[in-house]
Scaffold this active site. Sequence first.
Site, PDB file in Angstrom:
ATOM      1  N   GLY A 349     -13.165   3.525  -5.350  1.00 21.00           N
ATOM      2  CA  GLY A 349     -12.184   2.881  -6.211  1.00 21.00           C
ATOM      3  C   GLY A 349     -10.817   3.499  -6.026  1.00 21.00           C
ATOM      4  N   GLY A 354      -4.376   7.967  -6.462  1.00 24.12           N
ATOM      5  CA  GLY A 354      -4.884   7.845  -5.110  1.00 24.12           C
ATOM      6  C   GLY A 354      -6.217   7.126  -5.080  1.00 24.12           C
ATOM      7  N   ASP A 467      -7.492  10.945 -23.583  1.00 19.71           N
ATOM      8  CA  ASP A 467      -7.775   9.622 -23.015  1.00 19.71           C
ATOM      9  C   ASP A 467      -9.277   9.368 -22.971  1.00 19.71           C
ATOM     10  OD1 ASP A 467      -7.060   7.151 -22.051  1.00 19.71           O
ATOM     11  OD2 ASP A 467      -6.909   7.774 -19.970  1.00 19.71           O
TER      12      ASP A 467
END
Length: 655
Positions: A349, A354, A467
Site C-alpha cells: 500500500g 511513502g 490517531d
Amino acid sequence: MFSSLLSSSPLFLLSLLLFLAPPTAADLLYPDCGTTGNYTTNNTYDFNLRLLLSNLTTRTFLAGGYSNATIGQSPDQIFGLALCRGDVNTSSCRSCLNTASVDILRLCPNYKAAVIWYDLCRLRYANQDFLSMTDNNPQLFLKGVDGIPDGDLFDELVQKLVKAVTDWAAFNSTRKFATGEVNFTTAFPKIYGLAQCTWDLKGFQCQQCLQWFFGQIPSWFEGERGGTMLGVRCYLRYNVSKFYQEASILRLASQLVNATAPAAPHTPDREEGNKKSMTGFVLPIIMPLVIAFMLICTICICFWRRRKSKIKLPDESIPEEITSVKSLLIDLSILRVATANFSDVNELGQGGFGTVYQGILPDGRQIAVKRLTISSRQGLEEMKNELALLAKLQHRNLVRLLGVCLEEQEKLLVYEYVPNRSLDTFLFDPIKSKCLRWGRRYKIIEGIARALQYLHEDSQLKIVHRDLKASNILLGADMNPKISDFGLARLFGGDQTEGTTSKVVGTLGYISPEYAMRGHFSTKSDVYSFGVLVLEIVTGRNNSDPSEDLLSYTWDKWSEGRSLEILDPALGHHCQGSEVLKCIQIGLLCVQDNPSDRPNMSTVVLMLNSNTVSHKAPSKPALCTRKSRGAYDHNLSRPIPMSPNEMSITELEPR
C-alpha cells in the site's frame, strides 16, 4: 442436498468427509452452480459462453496453466477464469479443461454463473466481473482420513510446511505455485503440502488468500491425515500421501524430531584399508587447498573490517541513548533482495510518507518495508533520534520496528509483517465481519487497551498516539491486535501529562472535543478515541460515516435500556450479553465530554478483566457535528488530510 448446503451458507463453504482415499486426478470434485440467473438455450449468452469456454481452454493450454478472458457486451457479457494445478503438464491440463468445459454445461445447464473443480484444474464463468476482485468464494473443503499417531507433532509440522509453501507460492514463484515436504514418522515418513494462487494476484494478495485457508485448518481438519481447501483464487492442500506429480520444490528438515544421524555400520577390514589408502592419497592434495582458502578468507575479513571501520555515521557526537540505532541498521542490498528490488508485486500500500512493501529476510522472517519518499519531512538526524526511541517500545500489541536503512539516499523503515491487514478491513466488510466472533472482538478490545496502558503508563516513555482508529489497528495471524502508525504521536517527558498545539491533526470522529476545539491533548485524548473504537467493534458501524452519529445512536439505545439492539448483526446470537453491556458502558465512559470523567487505561484494563469492579454510570457523551471526513486545522480554518492508513515514520515531539 449439497446445493441446499451451499445456498444456506453465507460464505458458500462445503465440507465433504471422504472416508476413502483422496480422489484421483481424473475425478470430478464438485460443481457449484451460481445464483445470478439463467439464460435461454441458443441465445446470445449461450453462444458467448461456449465461445468463452473454448477460448479459455486454448489460452490456458498455450500459457502454461492459467488464463482469464471476457467475451461479449452487456447484458450478455461473460467473465471467465481457468487454472491448472502447477505440477501437471500441458497435455493433462488441456485434457482436464476440455472435460470441465463439457461437464460445467451438463451439470449447471443454463446457469449464468458456475464453477467446477477437478483435482488437476478448475474452471469458472459468471455474468458479473469477478476478475477485478480477489474474492475467493465459492470455496470447497475436502477432509482426508482421520487417525494420526502423534497429533501435536503432526499439527506443528503441518503449520511449518503450510507456511513455507504459502510464502514460496506468494513471493518466489511467478506461477504462484509451490510444493513441499517435511519428515514425520516411520508410519508416515513424510507430510506433503501444496499451495497455489491464480497468476494475476499480487504477492500479498496470494498470501492473504492462502493464510485465510491456513487459519481454517484447526477447525476443519483436526485429527485428519490431510485436508484440501479449494477456492477460485487459491488452493491449499496437505496429506501424508504424495498427491502431486513432480519432485517437491521445498524439502524442510523437521527440527521436532531427532536430528542425530544414525551411526555408520562397521565395514570389513579390507574396506577400511582401502579408505586409509585413499585418505593417504587425497590429503596431500586437499590440505594445501584448504590452507589457501583459509588465508584468502582471513585477508578478506580483515579488509572488510578495516573498510567498515572507516564508515561512520554523519555525527560522531550522537548521544549514547541515540547510538542504539546503529544496531538497527540493515544493508540496502538485503532489503532489495527481500522485496525483489521493491517490486510492484510486493507492494502492500501507499501512504503520505511513502510506499510499504512486503519482503522476506534471509533468516525467513517476513517484514514490511516502508520506503520513505525523497520529499519526506524528516531529516536524517531527527529520524535517528526518533528511531532510537521507538526501538525501545516493546509490547505484543504494538507493531515492532525491526530495523532501518540509510544508504544511497534511501530512508527505509523495517517493521514486523502483520498478515491480516487492518481491523477496518474486517469490521466494516459484510462478509469478513462474520470472522470476528464476539470472543475474538473482546480479545481485540483487551489487546488495544493493554497497548495504550503501556504507552501511557508503563513504558519508560509516555506517548500519546493521537490517531487511534480501526485502520491503525493491524491484526496478526492469530488476530492479535497491534497498534501501528505513530506518525502523529507526541512524546511527554518527566511528569508532563498534557500539551497544547495550535494545529489539530488526526481523523475526524475520533478526535476528542477538547483537542478539536482548543488544541488540548493528553492521554485522555487517546482514551476518547479508544471509546469510539470500542463502540465500532461492538456495533460494526463506521464512526467516520457522515450519515450517522455513532455516539448519539449508542447513547439513545443505552438510555432507553435497549443497548443490545446496537449489536453488530454479523455476530448473530453467539455472544455474552454481560460482556457486550460492559463494553458499551466502557465505550460511553471513554467518550465523556470532560476529560476528567474518562477513566485512564489501567482502569479500563481492570474493568475488562474483572466482573467485580463497579462501573460508573456514563452521562451523555460529547457529540460533535461532522461536516467533512478530514481533520480540522484551527490555525488555517480549513480541513487538513487524515493520516494515511499505513504504517508511517513517527513524528514524536518532545517537550
